[in-house]
Design an enzyme around this catalytic site. Structure first.
Site, PDB file in Angstrom:
ATOM      1  N   THR A  43      -2.207  -4.668   9.594  1.00  0.00           N
ATOM      2  CA  THR A  43      -3.169  -4.907  10.680  1.00  0.00           C
ATOM      3  C   THR A  43      -3.536  -6.396  10.646  1.00  0.00           C
ATOM      4  O   THR A  43      -4.589  -6.773  10.132  1.00  0.00           O
ATOM      5  CB  THR A  43      -4.451  -4.058  10.494  1.00  0.00           C
ATOM      6  OG1 THR A  43      -4.881  -4.184   9.140  1.00  0.00           O
ATOM      7  CG2 THR A  43      -4.193  -2.595  10.798  1.00  0.00           C
ATOM      8  N   VAL A  73       0.846  -1.209   0.000  1.00  0.00           N
ATOM      9  CA  VAL A  73       0.000   0.000   0.000  1.00  0.00           C
ATOM     10  C   VAL A  73       0.876   1.251   0.000  1.00  0.00           C
ATOM     11  O   VAL A  73       0.753   2.131  -0.858  1.00  0.00           O
ATOM     12  CB  VAL A  73      -0.925   0.015   1.233  1.00  0.00           C
ATOM     13  CG1 VAL A  73      -1.711   1.320   1.292  1.00  0.00           C
ATOM     14  CG2 VAL A  73      -1.877  -1.168   1.228  1.00  0.00           C
ATOM     15  N   ASP A  99      10.156   3.371   7.090  1.00  0.00           N
ATOM     16  CA  ASP A  99       9.885   1.950   7.351  1.00  0.00           C
ATOM     17  C   ASP A  99      10.957   1.447   8.325  1.00  0.00           C
ATOM     18  O   ASP A  99      12.090   1.907   8.278  1.00  0.00           O
ATOM     19  CB  ASP A  99       9.955   1.162   6.018  1.00  0.00           C
ATOM     20  CG  ASP A  99       9.231  -0.182   6.120  1.00  0.00           C
ATOM     21  OD1 ASP A  99       8.254  -0.378   5.384  1.00  0.00           O
ATOM     22  OD2 ASP A  99       9.642  -1.004   6.979  1.00  0.00           O
ATOM     23  N   CYS A 139      -5.515  -9.820   3.509  1.00  0.00           N
ATOM     24  CA  CYS A 139      -6.693  -8.964   3.730  1.00  0.00           C
ATOM     25  C   CYS A 139      -7.946  -9.779   4.013  1.00  0.00           C
ATOM     26  O   CYS A 139      -8.496  -9.754   5.099  1.00  0.00           O
ATOM     27  CB  CYS A 139      -6.946  -8.100   2.499  1.00  0.00           C
ATOM     28  SG  CYS A 139      -5.476  -7.377   1.892  1.00  0.00           S
ATOM     29  N   ARG A 173       1.216 -15.184   2.015  1.00  0.00           N
ATOM     30  CA  ARG A 173       0.458 -15.003   3.266  1.00  0.00           C
ATOM     31  C   ARG A 173      -0.908 -15.665   3.216  1.00  0.00           C
ATOM     32  O   ARG A 173      -1.676 -15.461   2.284  1.00  0.00           O
ATOM     33  CB  ARG A 173       0.320 -13.513   3.594  1.00  0.00           C
ATOM     34  CG  ARG A 173       1.605 -12.929   4.177  1.00  0.00           C
ATOM     35  CD  ARG A 173       1.510 -11.434   4.376  1.00  0.00           C
ATOM     36  NE  ARG A 173       1.535 -10.731   3.093  1.00  0.00           N
ATOM     37  CZ  ARG A 173       1.617  -9.382   3.036  1.00  0.00           C
ATOM     38  NH1 ARG A 173       1.622  -8.667   4.147  1.00  0.00           N
ATOM     39  NH2 ARG A 173       1.669  -8.777   1.872  1.00  0.00           N
TER      40      ARG A 173
HETATM   41  N1  SAJ Z   1     -10.559 -15.781  -4.295  1.00  0.00           N
HETATM   42  C1  SAJ Z   1     -11.375 -16.866  -4.610  1.00  0.00           C
HETATM   43  N2  SAJ Z   1     -12.468 -16.649  -5.403  1.00  0.00           N
HETATM   44  C2  SAJ Z   1     -12.772 -15.402  -5.878  1.00  0.00           C
HETATM   45  C3  SAJ Z   1     -11.925 -14.305  -5.534  1.00  0.00           C
HETATM   46  C4  SAJ Z   1     -10.825 -14.519  -4.747  1.00  0.00           C
HETATM   47  O1  SAJ Z   1     -11.126 -17.997  -4.199  1.00  0.00           O
HETATM   48  O2  SAJ Z   1     -13.766 -15.269  -6.611  1.00  0.00           O
HETATM   49  C5  SAJ Z   1      -9.396 -16.013  -3.427  1.00  0.00           C
HETATM   50  C6  SAJ Z   1      -8.075 -15.673  -4.089  1.00  0.00           C
HETATM   51  O3  SAJ Z   1      -7.558 -16.787  -4.784  1.00  0.00           O
HETATM   52  C7  SAJ Z   1      -7.212 -15.302  -2.894  1.00  0.00           C
HETATM   53  C8  SAJ Z   1      -8.202 -14.704  -1.930  1.00  0.00           C
HETATM   54  O4  SAJ Z   1      -9.504 -15.148  -2.330  1.00  0.00           O
HETATM   55  O5  SAJ Z   1      -6.653 -16.449  -2.307  1.00  0.00           O
HETATM   56  C9  SAJ Z   1      -8.172 -13.171  -1.918  1.00  0.00           C
HETATM   57  O6  SAJ Z   1      -8.166 -12.725  -3.256  1.00  0.00           O
HETATM   58  P1  SAJ Z   1      -8.592 -11.189  -3.568  1.00  0.00           P
HETATM   59  O7  SAJ Z   1      -8.095 -10.805  -4.903  1.00  0.00           O
HETATM   60  O8  SAJ Z   1     -10.035 -11.010  -3.357  1.00  0.00           O
HETATM   61  O9  SAJ Z   1      -7.870 -10.407  -2.384  1.00  0.00           O
HETATM   62  P2  SAJ Z   1      -6.501  -9.614  -2.276  1.00  0.00           P
HETATM   63  O10 SAJ Z   1      -6.113  -9.745  -0.851  1.00  0.00           O
HETATM   64  O11 SAJ Z   1      -5.492  -9.910  -3.311  1.00  0.00           O
HETATM   65  O12 SAJ Z   1      -6.904  -8.132  -2.595  1.00  0.00           O
HETATM   66  C10 SAJ Z   1      -8.106  -7.676  -2.095  1.00  0.00           C
HETATM   67  C11 SAJ Z   1      -8.596  -6.702  -3.143  1.00  0.00           C
HETATM   68  N3  SAJ Z   1      -9.205  -7.527  -4.183  1.00  0.00           N
HETATM   69  C12 SAJ Z   1     -10.178  -7.197  -5.005  1.00  0.00           C
HETATM   70  O13 SAJ Z   1     -10.917  -6.269  -4.774  1.00  0.00           O
HETATM   71  C13 SAJ Z   1     -10.308  -7.985  -6.273  1.00  0.00           C
HETATM   72  C14 SAJ Z   1      -9.432  -5.759  -2.404  1.00  0.00           C
HETATM   73  O14 SAJ Z   1     -10.452  -6.448  -1.741  1.00  0.00           O
HETATM   74  C15 SAJ Z   1      -8.587  -4.981  -1.458  1.00  0.00           C
HETATM   75  O15 SAJ Z   1      -8.069  -3.878  -2.145  1.00  0.00           O
HETATM   76  C16 SAJ Z   1      -7.455  -5.770  -0.862  1.00  0.00           C
HETATM   77  O16 SAJ Z   1      -7.876  -7.110  -0.821  1.00  0.00           O
HETATM   78  C17 SAJ Z   1      -7.206  -5.221   0.521  1.00  0.00           C
HETATM   79  O17 SAJ Z   1      -6.121  -4.702   0.676  1.00  0.00           O
HETATM   80  O18 SAJ Z   1      -8.120  -5.252   1.344  1.00  0.00           O
END
Ligand code: SAJ
Length: 441
Positions: free
Chosen positions: A106, A33, A52, A281, A352
């Site tokens: 966090t 971020v 940092d 997240c 993670r």
């Molecule tokens: N996943 C699934 N099925 C889905 C979507 C995701 O199994 O349909 C899994 C992914 O493989 C992964 C986990 O969920 O293991 C999280 O994937 P993610 O892309 O939803 O989450 P992050 O942590 O990479 O990023 C998310 C951001 N993602 C999206 O909006 C697409 C957003 O929620 C935030 O900006 C970020 O977390 C955060 O920092 O909170």
């Protein structure tokens, strides 16, 4: 200068510094971020300190080494040479900073309760150098109330007052690691201040690098918006994972079912099943909300149920593979398994909460020989298990009774894999077509 005059002045002075790009900005926490944020402000012409406490991170930045997928290390070097970006370990820079943006982790504690120790430490450091006219912004995802109940009292210990001497806002980060379609400056920004002036100043600040700013009525509202976003994702991922388990029992292809449901032009949003829900997240942030709700006397159920289902998926993957191989009458603890892709999602170099780690542990507990292959992760250490990424040669692939696709990296040659592996368990629908040696989640 009279009290009132100074206070009116603080607002105007800071507003002018922001408009003239004279405001000096300190970003605390140079992770996925903080670092992109620092680069965007520095590129805009602001003088940005990147504070940092991780020595190797600061050294990497100074040597032009990249460690964040969304930041080009050439940009960092250019900005350092132009004396626009200053990676540093010393918090003294806060003395000279007009704006301080907190982008620290966090995480959850072992007992799944919020760990805001990084926010508390950052607040205490800021307090030491807090001065007239400073704007403090928290970006780290946290439970509603953190800014007002934790950060504000810490800063007020200086005798300075919010909205008069200093300003305080929350503006949630929304970075989607690896998502080229939505770089930081194209993602609308939520801002909520401890008061009107804080909101105004924060809106003005971010409008210099982000097109769309969405101010909300309070700092708690801003904190809660972010949790709704991630809780929405966690619960829907839990739902589609449970759906995948039911679909297998029904003998239908859940991926085809989702494609069918997507044809509905309204009222449906696709989520996809997988081997689990990883990242720093989604598995964590929503539990900040359920923790706060419980403190306020309400026990949430959806978040806990979704978390339970998502955490069950690695076990479900192992059980499915066991069933597949038993059908071929393989003696389970004699087989060899290859996990393909160990990061928490494709094309992002981040382990993670990755479900692959749970899957490897579960196979190991069953005394099954398990290796992994991941172009992004050369070595893997899970507790006392030390593994090295196996190269995807035909001879190597032939050694394994089953290859499980856990992270479907774009760089994998899936046609070669299909033709070389004996059996593939595809948990990511990497193969939308049917093949005799491929089974889907
Ligand atoms: N996943 C699934 N099925 C889905 C979507 C995701 O199994 O349909 C899994 C992914 O493989 C992964 C986990 O969920 O293991 C999280 O994937 P993610 O892309 O939803 O989450 P992050 O942590 O990479 O990023 C998310 C951001 N993602 C999206 O909006 C697409 C957003 O929620 C935030 O900006 C970020 O977390 C955060 O920092 O909170």
């Amino acid at each position: 200068m009279k009290e009132e005059g100074r206070r009116v002045n603080n607002f105007k002075i800071l507003e002018e510094k922001i408009n003239k790009k004279k405001a000096q900005i300190c970003i605390i926490g140079l992770g996925y971020v903080g670092l992109p944020l620092a680069v965007f402000f520095a590129k805009k012409g602001y003088r940005v300190y990147g504070l940092d406490n991780n020595v190797s991170r600061i050294n990497k930045l100074k040597k032009g080494k990249q460690y964040i997928v969304d930041v080009d290390s050439k940009d960092v070097t250019t900005l350092i040479n132009k004396k626009k970006f200053f990676p540093t370990l010393t918090s003294e820079v806060l003395k000279r900073s007009d704006v301080v943006i907190i982008c620290v982790p966090t995480p959850l504690r072992r007992v799944k309760t919020p760990d805001i120790s990084y926010i508390i430490n950052a607040s205490r450091t800021i307090k030491k150098y807090l001065h007239q006219g400073q704007l403090i912004v928290l970006e780290s995802t946290t439970y509603p109330g953190t800014s007002r109940e934790i950060i504000l009292p810490t800063l007020k210990q200086t005798g300075l007052n919010e909205e008069e001497d200093f300003y305080l806002s929350f503006s949630p980060e929304r970075v989607d690691p690896g998502n080229k379609k939505y770089p930081l400056n194209k993602i609308p920004k939520i801002v909520g201040g401890i008061g009107r002036k804080s909101t105004e100043l924060t809106k003005n600040l971010y409008s210099k690098i982000i097109k769309q700013i969405h101010p909300v009525s309070s700092i708690e509202t801003a904190e809660t918006v972010k949790l709704l976003e991630n809780t929405f994702r966690l619960v829907n991922i839990g739902l589609i994972n449970e759906f995948a388990i039911v679909a297998e029992k029904l003998g239908v292809n859940v991926w085809e079912v989702i494609e069918g449901a997507k044809t509905k032009p309204f009222g449906f949003m696709p989520f996809y099943p997988g081997p689990g829900c990883g990242g720093h997240c989604l598995p964590c942030d929503p539990l900040y909300l359920s923790w706060k709700a419980k403190k306020l006397g309400f026990k949430t159920k959806m978040i806990d149920l979704a978390s339970f289902t998502n955490h069950f998926m690695p076990e479900y993957v192992v059980e499915r593979v066991e069933r597949m191989l038993n059908k071929n009458s393989a003696v389970f603890n004699k087989i060899k398994i290859l996990i393909l892709g160990v990061t928490y999602k494709k094309d992002v170099k981040d382990l993670r909460e990755s479900p692959a780690l749970d899957i490897i542990e579960k196979f190991t507990q069953k005394k099954v020989k398990v290796d992994y292959s991941d172009p992004l992760i050369p070595y893997l250490k899970i507790n006392d298990i030390n593994l090295k990424s196996v190269s995807l040669s035909r001879s190597n692939l032939q050694k394994y009774d089953c290859v499980i696709i856990v992270a479907n990296h774009s760089s994998i040659n899936y046609d070669f894999l299909r033709k070389s592996a004996k059996l593939i368990f595809d948990t990511r629908n990497a193969y939308p077509k049917d093949y005799s040696n491929i089974v889907r989640l």
